[in-house]
Design an enzyme around this catalytic site. Sequence first.
Site, short mmCIF file in Angstrom:
data_model
loop_
_atom_site.label_atom_id
_atom_site.label_comp_id
_atom_site.label_asym_id
_atom_site.label_seq_id
_atom_site.Cartn_x
_atom_site.Cartn_y
_atom_site.Cartn_z
CB CYS A 167 0.10 -12.51 -2.93
SG CYS A 167 -0.62 -11.03 -2.20
CB ALA A 206 -0.93 -0.02 1.22
C1 LIG Z 1 1.80 -15.56 2.48
C2 LIG Z 1 0.81 -14.51 2.07
C3 LIG Z 1 -0.02 -14.72 0.98
C4 LIG Z 1 -0.95 -13.76 0.62
N1 LIG Z 1 -1.73 -14.00 -0.47
C5 LIG Z 1 -2.62 -13.06 -0.85
C6 LIG Z 1 -3.38 -13.25 -2.02
O1 LIG Z 1 -3.25 -14.27 -2.73
N2 LIG Z 1 -4.27 -12.28 -2.37
C7 LIG Z 1 -4.41 -11.14 -1.63
O2 LIG Z 1 -5.22 -10.28 -2.01
N3 LIG Z 1 -3.68 -10.92 -0.54
C8 LIG Z 1 -2.79 -11.84 -0.13
N4 LIG Z 1 -2.02 -11.62 0.97
C9 LIG Z 1 -2.20 -10.37 1.72
C10 LIG Z 1 -1.38 -9.22 1.14
O3 LIG Z 1 -0.05 -9.62 1.02
C11 LIG Z 1 -1.51 -8.02 2.05
O4 LIG Z 1 -2.86 -7.63 2.05
C12 LIG Z 1 -0.65 -6.85 1.59
O5 LIG Z 1 0.70 -7.18 1.62
C13 LIG Z 1 -0.88 -5.66 2.50
O6 LIG Z 1 -0.03 -4.64 2.14
P1 LIG Z 1 0.34 -3.48 3.15
O7 LIG Z 1 1.29 -2.60 2.44
O8 LIG Z 1 -0.88 -2.87 3.71
O9 LIG Z 1 1.02 -4.19 4.40
P2 LIG Z 1 2.30 -5.12 4.52
O10 LIG Z 1 2.52 -5.91 3.29
O11 LIG Z 1 2.12 -5.82 5.82
O12 LIG Z 1 3.49 -4.08 4.64
C14 LIG Z 1 3.62 -3.18 5.69
C15 LIG Z 1 5.08 -2.81 5.80
O13 LIG Z 1 5.20 -1.76 6.74
C16 LIG Z 1 6.34 -1.96 7.52
N5 LIG Z 1 6.17 -1.26 8.80
C17 LIG Z 1 5.26 -1.50 9.76
N6 LIG Z 1 5.41 -0.65 10.77
C18 LIG Z 1 6.44 0.16 10.44
C19 LIG Z 1 7.08 1.23 11.10
N7 LIG Z 1 6.68 1.65 12.29
N8 LIG Z 1 8.10 1.84 10.47
C20 LIG Z 1 8.52 1.43 9.25
N9 LIG Z 1 7.95 0.41 8.59
C21 LIG Z 1 6.93 -0.22 9.19
C22 LIG Z 1 6.39 -3.48 7.69
O14 LIG Z 1 7.67 -3.91 8.05
C23 LIG Z 1 5.93 -3.94 6.31
O15 LIG Z 1 7.02 -4.17 5.45
C24 LIG Z 1 -1.06 -12.57 1.35
C25 LIG Z 1 -0.22 -12.33 2.45
C26 LIG Z 1 0.71 -13.29 2.79
C27 LIG Z 1 1.61 -13.04 3.98
#
Ligand SMILES: Cc1cc2nc3c(=O)[nH]c(=O)nc-3n(C[C@H](O)[C@H](O)[C@H](O)COP(=O)(O)OP(=O)(O)OC[C@H]3O[C@@H](n4cnc5c(N)ncnc54)[C@H](O)[C@@H]3O)c2cc1C
Length: 566
Positions: A45, A14
């Site tokens: 994913c 995101a």
């Molecule tokens: C194994 C697996 C399979 C998946 N398969 C699917 C799928 O097939 N389809 C689907 O739709 N979704 C899937 N998902 C879910 C999808 O990956 C997540 O919804 C997506 O990654 C969310 O993105 P995000 O950026 O919100 O959060 P995240 O990917 O969790 O990233 C957040 C980042 O912020 C960093 N962070 C947090 N706090 C701090 C801080 N205080 N300072 C600096 N950095 C920080 C973290 O270290 C992390 O790198 C899967 C997830 C996993 C783990």
Amino acid sequence: MADTRIVVIGGSAAGPKAAAKARRLDQQAEITIVQREPEFSMASCGYPYYVGGFFDDRNKLICTPTGVVRDPKFFLNAKGITALARTEAVAIDRGAHTVACRRLDTGESLSIAYDKLVLATGASPFMPPIPGIELEGITTLQSMRDADYLRRVRDEGKLTRAIVVGGGLIGVETCEALELAGIEVTIVEMLPQILTFLDPEIAKLVENHINSKNARVITDNAVVEFIGQDGRLKAAKLADGTELPTELAVVAVGVRPNTQLAADAGLDVGRGIRINEFMQTSDPDIYAVGDCIEVTHLLTGQPFHAPYGDLANLEGRVAGQNVIQGNGVKFPGSIGTGVCKVFDYTAGCTGLSEAAAARAGIGNLVAAVATGLDRPPFMGGKPIIMKMVADATTGRLLGFQAVGLGDASKRIALAAMAIMGKQTVGDLVNADLPYAPPYSPAVDPLIMMAHVLENKMLGRMKGISAGEVKAKLDAGDDILLLDARGPDEFEQMRLDVGETLIPLGALRKRLGELPQDKAKEIVCYCKISLRGYEAALVLEANGHTNVKVMEGGVLAWPYAKTVAAT
Ligand SMILES: Cc1cc2nc3c(=O)[nH]c(=O)nc-3n(C[C@H](O)[C@H](O)[C@H](O)COP(=O)(O)OP(=O)(O)OC[C@H]3O[C@@H](n4cnc5c(N)ncnc54)[C@H](O)[C@@H]3O)c2cc1C
């Protein structure tokens, strides 16, 4: 005027999306991403597929489609974005508009000023307080490090047994990955079913499929202790006393939004960070996106946590636009659409299952199960077992689930659009979809599903689910089960619950074999219950008054079946 300063906390899905969108709209803005991990834009994913050996190059998880790794140099050169790896945001000073950060490798502190801040801190796996959970050999599959560890396990080829704790989406995908590594895998699920976004009888079909591999599913049982030897995992003890010897445990019992930073800054937090439709938190200068937020469920109106990679990107795009141009675009919410690969099966849903609708207090539902082929048989069509849920009065589509060997994903996507577009079962009945034999049968399974549900709504077909039939059999109800398939099919696979075989083609001549009591309950079915439906119509035309069709047929029967040895 000074250039706008945008700071994004979180550099996975995101966050970078918000940053990239902001850059596209404003070439002058000062944009910084703060990321705790060493990598950026990880395709989480894809972890199960890296672990499972679908591809070998780890960099494919973090590179652009043209093969460039998304590292700080890439962000700076290609996007003009400062990307700080191994840097943690530790506090937000909303008054001063600064974020206090710590460089994890050097311990150095730094303060970054913002005009607009985007929180994209994601979610963390929940680690239940099970004794022994700290033992070596217990992991999650959430980070690149987890993926590296499990991939090493695969490549070393030393482990023979593993358990996966939790039968959700990540749990079943991990199960497949480990099984493909030659490991015997057991999923242990505390609830009575896996994949709780599906209704139980549909989830059971997926469970059966997993059990047909070098894997098994244990439901209604929880891991209560991890047993170790010399600090290493040796076994898992279950609530019923069973001890499962295992050298590896992957804990996948759900994720919790990372909200601490927001809460400490005094932002409004519920199950996730609360945002409005512009992705703006309770502070107008702070936006939040991705797995750290709660979104509105478009069918229930309730906030919920929707940790999906596609939504993280869509939300990031909206926030990226709004931090530059003011609140011009909205993210309305989600209907909870998801899909996963479970060996040769696809399993997914959109909208509400029957159980989820009931939990949300939505009554007056009509639901049906149907089985269809994703292509004509001459093109090697494979079955999809579907369930559709609608409002009984208006016919508005509320939910759709699909599992099976066939292309369920396409039908889930179509149904998602229909739900988003507030369409009814009646709209779907005549939907104009593309047709050619390599892609679908003349009547697409989704449309066929709508036909079945419409027939049920109009009272043309009295459907009964496999679960209801099983309950009647278990209760010793006096029902006649009529299998309308051919004898060859019957020999190949049958329910073996005392059913009567009368092929549809012979039924009109053999009506005399049926009970004289025309009010006796008769349940007709076939492989997918099309012949079953036609058999029911023949019986009704001959005066039988209590005739039902078992929805989805033999293929949707999730209980034990007799299958001929091949
Ligand atoms: C194994 C697996 C399979 C998946 N398969 C699917 C799928 O097939 N389809 C689907 O739709 N979704 C899937 N998902 C879910 C999808 O990956 C997540 O919804 C997506 O990654 C969310 O993105 P995000 O950026 O919100 O959060 P995240 O990917 O969790 O990233 C957040 C980042 O912020 C960093 N962070 C947090 N706090 C701090 C801080 N205080 N300072 C600096 N950095 C920080 C973290 O270290 C992390 O790198 C899967 C997830 C996993 C783990």
